[in-house]
Write an enzyme that holds these catalytic residues in place. Structure first.
Site: not given
Length: 254
Positions: A146, A157, A144, A190, A161
């Site tokens: 991220s 999260y 990601s 997305i 990633k």
């Protein structure tokens, strides 16, 4: 031109979103496809139906990727059905948005188990099968944007990633001698189930789209081409790489 003709491609978390788009894209390019899913029986069934409608063989295997046994079972069922694993796409992931200071331990640990631990054991199982086959392969991890930037409600999260991005760099080194290529894609925002609640606010959605040079948020099928490319022989000398698929969001931070 079908870039994955004759190949068997496995995709985790493929009953919806990016995983589904990758699975159907692989079938469109001539691959037989085995998908993993955790809960959405109807979504998995319809994904397999779309794969078969494209003239390819499809199979769905239910399993929670946070359990290491799921990885072994997924690979075993794929090989039993289609004989081999040529490309593996690690897509399964969760992002239950939550503030940092009162992050529940279980929310943090569950995110780690699904996104990072699950990826590790899935990639390991796929790689072992590829080594056993002896003709190389391709592994693509859906990381990601991220991995590169922070998020106030994503402190649990973003490290997963970044970990996926790093995992592909390290496995590229570990598996290169076996002809196995390992790369990652880094999607921007997305429109999938993972962020539908966060983007339910139309004002927020429009503000985010306005920051993207291409002028819109991403759709799952925007990842189809990049993933198919990295899984294909067109990328035969690409390993340890990461490909931003974000409409230009990352380079427009000023």
């Amino acid at each position: 031109m079908k870039l994955l003709e004759g190949k068997t491609v496995l995709v985790t978390g493929a009953s919806a979103g990016i995983g589904r788009a990758a699975a159907i894209g692989a079938a469109r390019h001539g691959a037989d496809v085995v998908i993993n899913f955790s809960r959405d029986e109807a979504g998995a069934a319809s994904a397999v139906a779309e794969i078969e409608a494209l003239g390819q063989r499809g199979l769905s295997v239910k399993g929670d990727v946070s359990d290491p046994a799921t990885a072994r079972d997924f690979i075993a069922q794929a090989v039993d059905a289609f004989g081999k694993v040529d490309a593996f796409v690690n897509n399964a992931g969760i992002c239950p948005f939550h503030a940092f200071l009162d992050m529940p331990v279980e929310t943090f640990e569950r995110t780690m188990r699904v996104n990072l631990h699950g990826a590790y054991f899935m990639v390991q199982a796929a790689a072992n099968q590829m080594v056993k086959q002896g003709h190389g392969g391709a592994i693509v991890a859906v990381s990601s944007i991220s991995a590169l930037v922070g998020g106030e409600y994503q402190t649990h999260y973003t490290p997963t990633k970044a970990g996926l991005h790093s995992l592909m760099q390290s496995t590229a080194i570990a598996l290169g001698k076996y002809g196995i290529r390992c790369n990652s894609v880094l999607p921007g925002t997305i429109l999938t189930d993972i962020n539908k609640d966060d983007l339910a606010d139309m004002d927020k959605r429009e503000r985010m789209a306005a920051r993207i040079p291409l002028g819109r948020l991403g759709q799952p099928d925007d990842l189809e081409g990049p993933i198919v490319f990295l899984a294909s022989d067109l990328a035969k000398y690409v390993t340890g790489a990461s490909l931003l698929v974000d409409g230009g969001a990352f380079v427009n931070l000023q």
